[in-house]
Write an enzyme that holds these catalytic residues in place. Structure first.
Site, PDB file in Angstrom:
ATOM      1  N   LYS A 131     -17.672  20.533  51.233  1.00  0.00           N
ATOM      2  CA  LYS A 131     -16.280  21.015  51.307  1.00  0.00           C
ATOM      3  C   LYS A 131     -16.080  21.903  52.548  1.00  0.00           C
ATOM      4  O   LYS A 131     -15.066  21.815  53.239  1.00  0.00           O
ATOM      5  CB  LYS A 131     -15.968  21.791  50.016  1.00  0.00           C
ATOM      6  CG  LYS A 131     -14.761  22.684  50.048  1.00  0.00           C
ATOM      7  CD  LYS A 131     -13.456  21.951  49.830  1.00  0.00           C
ATOM      8  CE  LYS A 131     -12.275  22.896  49.991  1.00  0.00           C
ATOM      9  NZ  LYS A 131     -10.989  22.276  49.919  1.00  0.00           N
TER      10      LYS A 131
ATOM     11  N   CYS B 233      -7.054  27.284  52.396  1.00  0.00           N
ATOM     12  CA  CYS B 233      -8.433  26.870  52.661  1.00  0.00           C
ATOM     13  C   CYS B 233      -8.933  27.264  54.048  1.00  0.00           C
ATOM     14  O   CYS B 233      -9.853  28.061  54.173  1.00  0.00           O
ATOM     15  CB  CYS B 233      -8.553  25.355  52.478  1.00  0.00           C
ATOM     16  SG  CYS B 233      -8.388  24.859  50.751  1.00  0.00           S
TER      17      CYS B 233
HETATM   18  N1  LIG Z   1      -4.698  25.940  47.171  1.00  0.00           N
HETATM   19  C1  LIG Z   1      -5.332  25.006  47.835  1.00  0.00           C
HETATM   20  O1  LIG Z   1      -4.734  24.303  48.679  1.00  0.00           O
HETATM   21  C2  LIG Z   1      -6.786  24.724  47.529  1.00  0.00           C
HETATM   22  C3  LIG Z   1      -7.312  23.483  47.861  1.00  0.00           C
HETATM   23  C4  LIG Z   1      -8.645  23.218  47.566  1.00  0.00           C
HETATM   24  C5  LIG Z   1      -9.442  24.188  46.995  1.00  0.00           C
HETATM   25  N2  LIG Z   1      -8.907  25.403  46.699  1.00  0.00           N
HETATM   26  C6  LIG Z   1      -9.803  26.408  46.094  1.00  0.00           C
HETATM   27  O2  LIG Z   1      -9.486  26.535  44.718  1.00  0.00           O
HETATM   28  C7  LIG Z   1      -9.721  27.881  44.283  1.00  0.00           C
HETATM   29  C8  LIG Z   1      -8.464  28.407  43.645  1.00  0.00           C
HETATM   30  O3  LIG Z   1      -7.455  28.387  44.614  1.00  0.00           O
HETATM   31  P1  LIG Z   1      -5.899  28.375  44.245  1.00  0.00           P
HETATM   32  O4  LIG Z   1      -5.185  28.069  45.521  1.00  0.00           O
HETATM   33  O5  LIG Z   1      -5.643  27.541  43.058  1.00  0.00           O
HETATM   34  O6  LIG Z   1      -5.700  29.918  43.895  1.00  0.00           O
HETATM   35  P2  LIG Z   1      -4.366  30.675  43.451  1.00  0.00           P
HETATM   36  O7  LIG Z   1      -4.386  31.970  44.142  1.00  0.00           O
HETATM   37  O8  LIG Z   1      -3.177  29.774  43.598  1.00  0.00           O
HETATM   38  O9  LIG Z   1      -4.577  30.881  41.880  1.00  0.00           O
HETATM   39  C9  LIG Z   1      -5.680  31.471  41.331  1.00  0.00           C
HETATM   40  C10 LIG Z   1      -5.347  31.933  39.914  1.00  0.00           C
HETATM   41  O10 LIG Z   1      -6.543  32.495  39.344  1.00  0.00           O
HETATM   42  C11 LIG Z   1      -6.179  33.642  38.605  1.00  0.00           C
HETATM   43  N3  LIG Z   1      -7.351  34.508  38.446  1.00  0.00           N
HETATM   44  C12 LIG Z   1      -7.865  35.404  39.315  1.00  0.00           C
HETATM   45  N4  LIG Z   1      -8.974  35.965  38.803  1.00  0.00           N
HETATM   46  C13 LIG Z   1      -9.160  35.408  37.574  1.00  0.00           C
HETATM   47  C14 LIG Z   1     -10.129  35.568  36.557  1.00  0.00           C
HETATM   48  N5  LIG Z   1     -11.144  36.436  36.710  1.00  0.00           N
HETATM   49  N6  LIG Z   1     -10.003  34.847  35.431  1.00  0.00           N
HETATM   50  C15 LIG Z   1      -8.976  33.969  35.278  1.00  0.00           C
HETATM   51  N7  LIG Z   1      -8.025  33.774  36.211  1.00  0.00           N
HETATM   52  C16 LIG Z   1      -8.119  34.474  37.344  1.00  0.00           C
HETATM   53  C17 LIG Z   1      -5.042  34.266  39.384  1.00  0.00           C
HETATM   54  O11 LIG Z   1      -4.250  35.111  38.581  1.00  0.00           O
HETATM   55  C18 LIG Z   1      -4.278  33.009  39.869  1.00  0.00           C
HETATM   56  O12 LIG Z   1      -3.257  32.644  38.969  1.00  0.00           O
HETATM   57  C19 LIG Z   1     -10.146  28.666  45.524  1.00  0.00           C
HETATM   58  O13 LIG Z   1     -11.541  28.731  45.600  1.00  0.00           O
HETATM   59  C20 LIG Z   1      -9.623  27.814  46.669  1.00  0.00           C
HETATM   60  O14 LIG Z   1     -10.382  27.967  47.852  1.00  0.00           O
HETATM   61  C21 LIG Z   1      -7.594  25.698  46.931  1.00  0.00           C
END
Ligand SMILES: NC(=O)c1ccc[n+]([C@@H]2O[C@H](COP(=O)([O-])OP(=O)(O)OC[C@H]3O[C@@H](n4cnc5c(N)ncnc54)[C@H](O)[C@@H]3O)[C@@H](O)[C@H]2O)c1
Length: 458
Positions: A227, A281
């Site tokens: 990734k 990302c």
């Molecule tokens: N958004 C993207 O485009 C994307 C794409 C691929 C991978 N990712 C990866 O996916 C992961 C999540 O990203 P996202 O964009 O969905 O994040 P986000 O910020 O949109 O959402 C994360 C959620 O997790 C919650 N959270 C935080 N700590 C927590 C805990 N201890 N227990 C339960 N919930 C908790 C937050 O309140 C939030 O609602 C990251 O590692 C990111 O790098 C994101």
């Protein structure tokens, strides 16, 4: 019923669709919520867990807190039926067979990885999880983090042994915000396990919602690294395009023309230049690898430089604006600047790490009168972020000395440039940060055009 780690692939498939296995998805953000909804759509029993009470309340009332096409319908069809939301991590873990971790992984001010959320959630899951369950980490992490931080937290709080008492696998999400449902369903999926059994069980679970190919890596560390390499490849290629486009701007050469010609060579894949790189990302993930590389004495010079080049692009755009205004015999301080677009990417309502947001703040700090318009946002949302915003395109551009296009929303592409130019306070300039217009349609004797990769056209 045997536990999930003891079931055959056919038994797992059936148990998922019949709602016999309980899923907990930790983190209901841009990636976690679509993942939870896709499993619920397949008939699985899903608990979505998040620590943000506002997120929980919105979803519980049947609404999405993110703007993702078709997600709202999935929530409405499943919420409070086979999909419920909760804030108690331990309680969810105590009744779950399959746990998917999609919490944020960030960097701190020193650009060092911040894995506190993933460590905390793993520790809490460990306090209540049952023997025979499987945990699939889907958050983006540096090589070795699942095997160290996540595994240690799970093992030390549960007293169980990964691979023997519970399954542990890693499968990165390769989707983009704004098209998450599509990408999660369709893209090939990488899976690595702490052992063969964990990888196999994880792949059956993923196949319930993924129609793309499942690709096994030798182990978890390879899946984590895959990734990061994908993101670094993209960042470095965008940086190359940005660097070459700055050269073109000064050399009266059109990057766009060269790119189209050069890319007819099968090994050349020049990317689009732009105003910088935003989103969830690319601005973070390269640092996850840089950090691990530094620990083992390897300096990732190109990776670091790509980050620097792309981070400097908003600054470059501000310089372009200054230069264009100077050409019009105007100064930044006395000018009204209309910024069209605040999203980080075209046709998406998301502002995370948006380079346009950085440009707006730099212009404000230099004393310019800035007004922003973006068809995806409402004034109230921007007020919280202290962005001078109007919901009227006409009001935004009326009497402006400079108009800056930051993102190629279809809405902007469909505008007639002549109607924009007409209402500007002449002499004026149009900065096309995403090359959506033909310069000839913008230029007049009292209006100049400045495009990324093209430079000033008077
Ligand atoms: N958004 C993207 O485009 C994307 C794409 C691929 C991978 N990712 C990866 O996916 C992961 C999540 O990203 P996202 O964009 O969905 O994040 P986000 O910020 O949109 O959402 C994360 C959620 O997790 C919650 N959270 C935080 N700590 C927590 C805990 N201890 N227990 C339960 N919930 C908790 C937050 O309140 C939030 O609602 C990251 O590692 C990111 O790098 C994101």
């Amino acid at each position: 019923m045997p536990n999930v780690m003891e079931m055959s692939p056919e038994e797992i498939e059936l148990a998922i669709t019949k709602g016999k296995l309980v899923f907990s998805i930790y983190g209901l953000g841009w990636m976690g919520l679509p993942t939870a909804c896709l499993y619920a759509e397949k008939g699985a029993r899903v608990i979505g867990v998040d620590i943000n009470s506002r997120v929980i309340e919105r979803i519980r009332s049947g609404e999405s807190h993110i703007e993702e096409p078709n997600l709202q319908v999935l929530i409405k069809n499943t919420i409070n039926k086979n999909f419920r939301v909760a804030s108690d991590i331990k309680e969810a873990a105590s009744i779950s067979d399959i746990m998917i971790i999609v919490v944020p992984t960030l960097i701190n001010e020193k650009r060092k990885p911040d894995y506190s959320a993933i460590e905390k959630v793993s520790r809490e899951i460990g306090l209540k999880m049952n023997q025979g369950c499987i945990i699939i980490v889907e958050s983006t992490v540096g090589p070795g983090i699942t095997d160290s931080i996540v595994k240690n937290a799970l093992e030390s709080s549960s007293g169980f042994k990964a691979g023997a008492d519970f399954g542990l696998a890693y499968s990165p999400i390769r989707a983009m915000a704004g098209r998450a449902l599509h990408d999660i369903r369709k893209y090939p999926r990488i899976v690595g396990g702490i052992n063969r059994k964990s990888a196999e069980v994880a792949s059956i679970i993923l196949k319930a919602i993924v129609s793309g190919e499942i690709i096994y890596t030798k182990n978890i560390i390879s899946a984590e690294t895959t990734k990061l390499f994908e993101n670094i490849y993209r960042d470095a290629n965008i940086a190359l395009a940005n660097e070459l486009s700055i050269f073109c701007e000064k050399s009266r050469i059109d990057f766009k023309e060269i790119k189209e010609a050069a890319n007819t060579q099968p090994y050349c894949h020049l990317h689009e230049p732009g105003i910088g790189v935003g989103g969830h990302c690319i601005p973070y993930n390269p640092y996850f690898l840089i950090d691990v590389a530094e620990e083992i004495g390897v300096e990732l010079k190109l990776t670091k430089n790509a980050r620097k080049i792309n981070d400097r692009m908003p600054n470059h755009i501000v310089k372009m604006i200054k230069r264009a205004l100077r050409y019009c015999r105007k100064s930044l301080k006395r000018s009204k600047i209309a910024v069209l677009g605040i999203s980080y990417r075209a046709n998406v309502k998301e502002i995370k790490n948006s380079p346009a947001y950085k440009i707006v703040n730099m212009l404000l700090a230099k004393g310019a009168k800035v007004l922003v318009y973006d068809p995806y946002f409402r004034a109230q949302e921007m007020k919280e972020m202290h962005i001078p915003f109007t919901e009227s395109l006409e009001k935004c551009i009326d009497g402006a000395d400079c108009v800056v296009f930051t993102v190629s929303h279809d809405f902007f592409k469909n505008l007639n440039p002549k109607n924009i130019v007409r209402v500007l306070r002449k002499p004026a300039c149009v900065i096309d940060g995403c090359r959506i217009f033909n310069p000839e349609d913008v230029k007049r004797k009292d209006v100049i055009y400045y495009g990324t990769g093209l430079g000033l056209q008077s």
